[in-house]
Design a protein around this motif. Structure first.
Motif, mmCIF file in Angstrom:
data_model
loop_
_atom_site.group_PDB
_atom_site.id
_atom_site.type_symbol
_atom_site.label_atom_id
_atom_site.label_comp_id
_atom_site.label_asym_id
_atom_site.label_seq_id
_atom_site.Cartn_x
_atom_site.Cartn_y
_atom_site.Cartn_z
ATOM 1 N N GLU A 84 85.587 20.830 -110.479
ATOM 2 C CA GLU A 84 85.670 20.806 -111.941
ATOM 3 C C GLU A 84 86.991 21.323 -112.484
ATOM 4 O O GLU A 84 87.322 21.073 -113.659
ATOM 5 C CB GLU A 84 84.509 21.606 -112.542
ATOM 6 C CG GLU A 84 84.481 23.075 -112.166
ATOM 7 C CD GLU A 84 83.258 23.784 -112.744
ATOM 8 O OE1 GLU A 84 82.816 23.380 -113.829
ATOM 9 O OE2 GLU A 84 82.754 24.706 -112.088
ATOM 10 N N LEU A 85 87.791 22.010 -111.688
ATOM 11 C CA LEU A 85 89.063 22.554 -112.165
ATOM 12 C C LEU A 85 90.253 21.651 -111.848
ATOM 13 O O LEU A 85 91.391 21.979 -112.192
ATOM 14 C CB LEU A 85 89.298 23.949 -111.561
ATOM 15 C CG LEU A 85 88.258 25.012 -111.923
ATOM 16 C CD1 LEU A 85 88.605 26.340 -111.267
ATOM 17 C CD2 LEU A 85 88.140 25.180 -113.437
ATOM 18 N N ASN A 86 90.001 20.514 -111.183
ATOM 19 C CA ASN A 86 91.099 19.618 -110.814
ATOM 20 C C ASN A 86 91.458 18.732 -112.006
ATOM 21 O O ASN A 86 90.670 17.882 -112.421
ATOM 22 C CB ASN A 86 90.694 18.763 -109.610
ATOM 23 C CG ASN A 86 91.886 18.019 -109.016
ATOM 24 O OD1 ASN A 86 92.878 17.760 -109.695
ATOM 25 N ND2 ASN A 86 91.779 17.663 -107.746
ATOM 26 N N THR A 88 78.112 9.317 -112.838
ATOM 27 C CA THR A 88 79.450 9.717 -112.381
ATOM 28 C C THR A 88 80.243 8.498 -111.939
ATOM 29 O O THR A 88 81.433 8.363 -112.266
ATOM 30 C CB THR A 88 79.344 10.743 -111.243
ATOM 31 O OG1 THR A 88 78.555 11.852 -111.677
ATOM 32 C CG2 THR A 88 80.722 11.254 -110.843
ATOM 33 N N LEU A 89 79.604 7.611 -111.195
ATOM 34 C CA LEU A 89 80.290 6.382 -110.767
ATOM 35 C C LEU A 89 80.768 5.569 -111.966
ATOM 36 O O LEU A 89 81.824 4.927 -111.912
ATOM 37 C CB LEU A 89 79.361 5.531 -109.890
ATOM 38 C CG LEU A 89 79.086 6.058 -108.480
ATOM 39 C CD1 LEU A 89 77.986 5.240 -107.812
ATOM 40 C CD2 LEU A 89 80.363 6.016 -107.629
ATOM 41 N N SER A 90 80.020 5.617 -113.051
ATOM 42 C CA SER A 90 80.355 4.795 -114.218
ATOM 43 C C SER A 90 81.692 5.191 -114.858
ATOM 44 O O SER A 90 82.279 4.396 -115.603
ATOM 45 C CB SER A 90 79.237 4.875 -115.270
ATOM 46 O OG SER A 90 79.242 6.130 -115.932
ATOM 47 N N ILE A 91 82.178 6.407 -114.596
ATOM 48 C CA ILE A 91 83.471 6.821 -115.160
ATOM 49 C C ILE A 91 84.569 6.869 -114.093
ATOM 50 O O ILE A 91 85.656 7.400 -114.331
ATOM 51 C CB ILE A 91 83.371 8.176 -115.894
ATOM 52 C CG1 ILE A 91 82.947 9.308 -114.948
ATOM 53 C CG2 ILE A 91 82.427 8.080 -117.076
ATOM 54 C CD1 ILE A 91 83.096 10.692 -115.569
ATOM 55 N N CYS A 92 84.295 6.309 -112.918
ATOM 56 C CA CYS A 92 85.297 6.239 -111.855
ATOM 57 C C CYS A 92 86.247 5.072 -112.136
ATOM 58 O O CYS A 92 85.908 3.903 -111.892
ATOM 59 C CB CYS A 92 84.637 6.068 -110.488
ATOM 60 S SG CYS A 92 83.877 7.559 -109.829
ATOM 61 N N ILE A 103 90.185 12.010 -115.388
ATOM 62 C CA ILE A 103 90.478 13.338 -114.835
ATOM 63 C C ILE A 103 89.431 13.663 -113.768
ATOM 64 O O ILE A 103 88.231 13.515 -113.997
ATOM 65 C CB ILE A 103 90.465 14.395 -115.953
ATOM 66 C CG1 ILE A 103 91.614 14.127 -116.933
ATOM 67 C CG2 ILE A 103 90.584 15.808 -115.373
ATOM 68 C CD1 ILE A 103 91.587 14.995 -118.167
ATOM 69 N N LEU A 104 89.895 14.101 -112.606
ATOM 70 C CA LEU A 104 88.981 14.339 -111.483
ATOM 71 C C LEU A 104 87.906 15.354 -111.846
ATOM 72 O O LEU A 104 86.737 15.198 -111.470
ATOM 73 C CB LEU A 104 89.758 14.802 -110.251
ATOM 74 C CG LEU A 104 90.269 13.680 -109.339
ATOM 75 C CD1 LEU A 104 91.381 12.885 -110.011
ATOM 76 C CD2 LEU A 104 90.752 14.225 -108.014
ATOM 77 N N GLY A 105 88.287 16.414 -112.557
ATOM 78 C CA GLY A 105 87.310 17.427 -112.934
ATOM 79 C C GLY A 105 86.178 16.875 -113.782
ATOM 80 O O GLY A 105 85.058 17.397 -113.757
ATOM 81 N N ASP A 106 86.455 15.792 -114.525
ATOM 82 C CA ASP A 106 85.421 15.185 -115.362
ATOM 83 C C ASP A 106 84.294 14.587 -114.520
ATOM 84 O O ASP A 106 83.144 14.504 -114.979
ATOM 85 C CB ASP A 106 86.012 14.093 -116.260
ATOM 86 C CG ASP A 106 86.834 14.669 -117.404
ATOM 87 O OD1 ASP A 106 86.769 15.896 -117.628
ATOM 88 O OD2 ASP A 106 87.550 13.891 -118.068
ATOM 89 N N LEU A 107 84.611 14.163 -113.308
ATOM 90 C CA LEU A 107 83.577 13.608 -112.421
ATOM 91 C C LEU A 107 82.571 14.684 -112.055
ATOM 92 O O LEU A 107 81.353 14.467 -112.107
ATOM 93 C CB LEU A 107 84.218 13.020 -111.159
ATOM 94 C CG LEU A 107 85.254 11.915 -111.370
ATOM 95 C CD1 LEU A 107 85.852 11.494 -110.031
ATOM 96 C CD2 LEU A 107 84.640 10.710 -112.073
ATOM 97 N N ASP A 108 83.080 15.854 -111.692
ATOM 98 C CA ASP A 108 82.190 16.966 -111.351
ATOM 99 C C ASP A 108 81.376 17.393 -112.573
ATOM 100 O O ASP A 108 80.160 17.614 -112.483
ATOM 101 C CB ASP A 108 83.008 18.148 -110.814
ATOM 102 C CG ASP A 108 82.126 19.253 -110.263
ATOM 103 O OD1 ASP A 108 81.890 19.262 -109.042
ATOM 104 O OD2 ASP A 108 81.656 20.096 -111.054
ATOM 105 N N ARG A 142 80.906 20.910 -104.955
ATOM 106 C CA ARG A 142 81.660 19.969 -105.793
ATOM 107 C C ARG A 142 81.060 18.568 -105.659
ATOM 108 O O ARG A 142 80.286 18.288 -104.725
ATOM 109 C CB ARG A 142 83.130 19.957 -105.362
ATOM 110 C CG ARG A 142 83.314 19.487 -103.920
ATOM 111 C CD ARG A 142 84.725 19.686 -103.408
ATOM 112 N NE ARG A 142 84.766 19.376 -101.969
ATOM 113 C CZ ARG A 142 85.840 19.474 -101.206
ATOM 114 N NH1 ARG A 142 86.983 19.874 -101.727
ATOM 115 N NH2 ARG A 142 85.782 19.182 -99.920
ATOM 116 N N ILE A 143 81.469 17.677 -106.536
ATOM 117 C CA ILE A 143 80.893 16.327 -106.556
ATOM 118 C C ILE A 143 81.421 15.454 -105.424
ATOM 119 O O ILE A 143 80.768 14.471 -105.049
ATOM 120 C CB ILE A 143 81.143 15.645 -107.924
ATOM 121 C CG1 ILE A 143 80.361 14.327 -108.045
ATOM 122 C CG2 ILE A 143 82.634 15.394 -108.134
ATOM 123 C CD1 ILE A 143 78.865 14.485 -107.930
ATOM 124 N N GLY A 144 82.562 15.819 -104.833
ATOM 125 C CA GLY A 144 83.052 14.981 -103.741
ATOM 126 C C GLY A 144 84.396 15.440 -103.204
ATOM 127 O O GLY A 144 84.963 16.442 -103.636
#
Length: 367
Positions: free
Chosen positions: A313-315, A263-267, A272-277, A296-298
């Motif tokens: 995931e919906l953001n 997840t950090l690797s795509i920060c 898109i925030l939802g992609d992190l989750d 949620r992831i954060g």
């Protein structure tokens, strides 16, 4: 800094035809005035207008703190035997108000104070300004980032103290007390939230309550803590094993760690925030633990330990330079235990920076 922020709110009031704003939330008050105070049942509030200068209302006992915070606009002080709303009404009796709305923080406003505001401005409709304030706080300044970075270092220290304190026969509460004692020696008067030291089956509760439970051989031990430094919060979680881990424990841990690292690797700005989750959830689901990742992831981090952005995931909003938030995947299995790994993250021009730096490799503590 406060004057620039107040100007932003004045502009928002004008755009939204709000005669004035009534701000009482602890973090929003701090952000706009520099005052961070816990008033309990007493009223501390900011009145801000399109054109007129703002004023603060506070108990007389807080006026020295208001001055120390650098507030140089009018202050209405009151004693415990006085009704502050009568003083406010008298102060504003000569005001001509431009606008059709009264801006409030709907989430945190009591019915009693809502009724007082209705009496104060009966012709005005109510408008929620909470989202505008949260968006104003979303992108951190260089000064804010510097404080958040130092707050994260102190969170790292808290985990380090906790891990070093682990010893056969010690309870969760004993370890917790040592963590907070050492941080208080560093000048930390306020934690971001109630410190968590959770062991064994207790660690399967993401927000469990520490007890007088003895930490036992083979337990996961989960530390979740943060400090408030100069009005800004940190938040870190680390999980270790006290004694020899089982194969299942090692698998759970490596899954959570991989989920966090991927997840950090795509920060980076534009993600898109939802992609992190979704990224973290896909790693955990692929390992067979999808049903045991319930949050949620954060979340955003700043003057409050939970603020915008919400990393669910919906953001569909996108990451921007200057955003600060947590990345904290977890797996929690009843009767076994739980693992969470959480870092404070800053989005930079070139990617991201982890503000919390305590090691994440599985630590096996034998004492």
């Amino acid at each position: 800094m406060s004057k620039q922020r107040l100007q932003s709110i004045k502009h928002w009031l004008k755009e939204n035809e709000a005669a004035f704003g009534f701000i009482q939330g602890k973090a929003n008050l701090f952000y706009l005035t520099g005052l961070r105070s816990e008033p309990h049942e007493r009223l501390i509030a900011l009145f801000v207008f399109q054109e007129k200068e703002p004023f603060l209302v506070c108990p007389n006992m807080e006026k020295a703190l208001v001055k120390q915070a650098g507030w140089d606009y009018p202050v209405i002080g009151y004693s415990d035997h006085e009704n502050p709303w009568e003083l406010i009404s008298k102060y504003m009796s000569s005001f001509t108000l431009d606008g059709q709305n009264l801006a409030i923080e709907k989430e945190g406003l009591s019915v009693a104070r809502f009724e007082q505001l209705q009496k104060l401005a009966p012709s005005l409709s109510f408008l929620n300004c909470e989202q505008a304030l949260m968006e104003l706080r979303l992108i951190k300044s260089a000064e804010e980032i510097s404080i958040l970075r130092e707050a994260a270092q102190l969170a790292d220290l808290g985990v380090e103290v906790g891990v070093h304190a682990l010893q056969s026969g010690k309870t969760e509460m004993e370890v917790l007390a040592l963590i907070e004692y050492e941080l208080k020696k560093k000048g930390i008067a306020e934690m971001s939230f109630g410190t968590l030291v959770l062991s064994g089956e207790q660690s399967a509760n993401p927000h469990g309550k520490p007890k007088m439970k003895v930490i036992e051989e083979g337990d996961f031990v989960l530390f979740d803590l943060g400090v408030v430094l100069d009005g800004y919060c940190s938040d870190i979680t680390r999980t270790v094993v006290f004694g020899q881990p089982t194969e299942e424990q090692e698998n759970i841990y490596s899954t959570v760690l991989n989920a966090q690292l991927e997840t950090l690797s795509i920060c980076q700005k534009g993600t898109i925030l939802g992609d992190l989750d979704r990224k973290a959830r896909s790693v955990i689901t692929a390992a067979g633990y999808g049903d045991f990742f319930p949050h949620r992831i954060g979340h955003g981090l700043g003057a409050e330990v939970h603020e915008l952005p919400s990393l669910n995931e919906l953001n569909n909003d996108r990451l921007k330079v200057g955003m600060t938030f947590t990345i904290e995947p977890g797996i929690y299995i009843p009767n076994v235990g739980g693992v969470r790994i959480e870092d404070d993250v800053l989005i930079t021009d070139t990617g991201f920076e982890c503000l919390t730096k305590y090691p994440k490799e599985l630590q096996i503590i034998k004492r």
